[in-house]
Design an enzyme around this catalytic site. Sequence first.
Site, PDB file in Angstrom:
ATOM      1  N   HIS A 123       0.328  -1.538  -0.305  1.00  0.00           N
ATOM      2  CA  HIS A 123      -0.308   0.359  -0.347  1.00  0.00           C
ATOM      3  C   HIS A 123       1.004   1.357  -0.017  1.00  0.00           C
ATOM      4  CE1 HIS A 123       0.927  -0.416   4.630  1.00  0.00           C
ATOM      5  NE2 HIS A 123      -0.035   0.606   4.440  1.00  0.00           N
ATOM      6  N   HIS A 128       1.559   3.772   1.574  1.00  0.00           N
ATOM      7  CA  HIS A 128       2.209   4.747   2.812  1.00  0.00           C
ATOM      8  C   HIS A 128       3.312   4.608   3.018  1.00  0.00           C
ATOM      9  CE1 HIS A 128      -2.003   4.272   5.092  1.00  0.00           C
ATOM     10  NE2 HIS A 128      -1.981   5.561   4.914  1.00  0.00           N
ATOM     11  N   ASP A 166       5.840   5.144   5.590  1.00  0.00           N
ATOM     12  CA  ASP A 166       6.371   3.755   6.087  1.00  0.00           C
ATOM     13  C   ASP A 166       6.693   3.072   5.195  1.00  0.00           C
ATOM     14  OD1 ASP A 166       3.988   3.591   6.932  1.00  0.00           O
ATOM     15  OD2 ASP A 166       4.698   2.650   8.413  1.00  0.00           O
ATOM     16  N   HIS A 167       6.148   2.254   4.020  1.00  0.00           N
ATOM     17  CA  HIS A 167       6.378   1.410   3.365  1.00  0.00           C
ATOM     18  C   HIS A 167       6.969   1.262   1.958  1.00  0.00           C
ATOM     19  CE1 HIS A 167       3.546  -1.084   6.198  1.00  0.00           C
ATOM     20  NE2 HIS A 167       3.546  -0.083   6.247  1.00  0.00           N
ATOM     21  N   HIS A 196      -7.479  -0.019   5.445  1.00  0.00           N
ATOM     22  CA  HIS A 196      -6.545   0.744   5.747  1.00  0.00           C
ATOM     23  C   HIS A 196      -6.216   1.564   5.393  1.00  0.00           C
ATOM     24  CE1 HIS A 196      -2.610   1.795   8.212  1.00  0.00           C
ATOM     25  NE2 HIS A 196      -1.992   2.035   7.290  1.00  0.00           N
ATOM     26  N   ASP A 236      -0.333  -4.096   6.840  1.00  0.00           N
ATOM     27  CA  ASP A 236      -1.216  -2.841   7.809  1.00  0.00           C
ATOM     28  C   ASP A 236      -3.050  -2.977   8.076  1.00  0.00           C
ATOM     29  OD1 ASP A 236       0.960  -1.648   8.583  1.00  0.00           O
ATOM     30  OD2 ASP A 236       0.752   0.630   7.999  1.00  0.00           O
ATOM     31  N   HIS A 281       3.335  -4.837  11.601  1.00  0.00           N
ATOM     32  CA  HIS A 281       4.403  -3.335  12.576  1.00  0.00           C
ATOM     33  C   HIS A 281       4.220  -4.132  13.597  1.00  0.00           C
ATOM     34  CE1 HIS A 281       4.065   0.865  10.775  1.00  0.00           C
ATOM     35  NE2 HIS A 281       3.299   0.201  10.395  1.00  0.00           N
TER      36      HIS A 281
HETATM   37 FE    FE Z   1       2.361   1.103   7.958  1.00  0.00          FE
HETATM   38 ZN    ZN Z   2       0.027   1.952   6.436  1.00  0.00          ZN
END
Ligand code: FE
Ligand code: ZN
Length: 257
Positions: A56, A58, A60-61, A114, A133, A171
């Site tokens: 996805h 985001h 942080d990915h 998400h 996530d 996570h």
């Molecule tokens: Fe994340």
């Molecule tokens: Zn995420």
Amino acid sequence: MTLIIDVFICRTDNYGYLAHDTVTGKTAAIDAPDAGAIKSALLHRGWKLSDILITHHHLDHVEAIPELRREFEVMVTGPRAEADKIEGLDILVAPGNKAQIGSVELAVLAVPGHTLGHIAYYDAVGGHIFTADALFSLGVGRMFEGMPGPMWEGLLTLRDLPEDTLIYCGHEYTLSNARFALSIDPKNPALQIRAAEVQRMREAGHHTIPVTLAMEKATNPFLRADQPEIAAAMGLSGDDPVAVFAALRRAKDTFKG
Ligand code: FE
Ligand code: ZN
């Protein structure tokens, strides 16, 4: 035919995963949270990065995609529905498609909620699923973009996989998720045992991931939204599982454990 999975922490609480195909020697990073951590994991294993599979959009990915592209000859696969939000995708996939790591095929599953286009990658032969996530141990991701109905449907798809499937999520949130789960489902003996085990594992500095689907089905309240005891805990006995799921998700958003 078989994947070896390397698990390591990225950033602060993101998981990094390398999936290595022993037949072809190809190695994929599942998501790209942290170039430094991914490179040191590669070095440690003696593997060379050939692929990145993105779940996805985001940051942080996906943040490490550009740096990894500069340093390795990689093919980057990601969700077609989020292609406009992710820089550097080579192969766009949609639910129902297959993604490839060397000789290993992974099914692309829809797990919206998400983010709207969130996908999971499922290796049916090895029994691995990368959920990022969409599904955590003892929890699910915050519902930033989707609606409870489709999010619940996506979780049902995951819940229907073989029980010995190993879940690799995005996570290390298991300990705080356990506190919420126990607040909802305090009498669940499987949850009590898992929560105590998670506490010990975290105190010893161990990862709580991977976890089996059988364990999550027994302990994760979000996968149990259609069970009478969870509906009762939410004051929604006899109500639709989607309504129970939505109430759980809202309660988690404001939970102070
Ligand atoms: Fe994340
Ligand atoms: Zn995420």
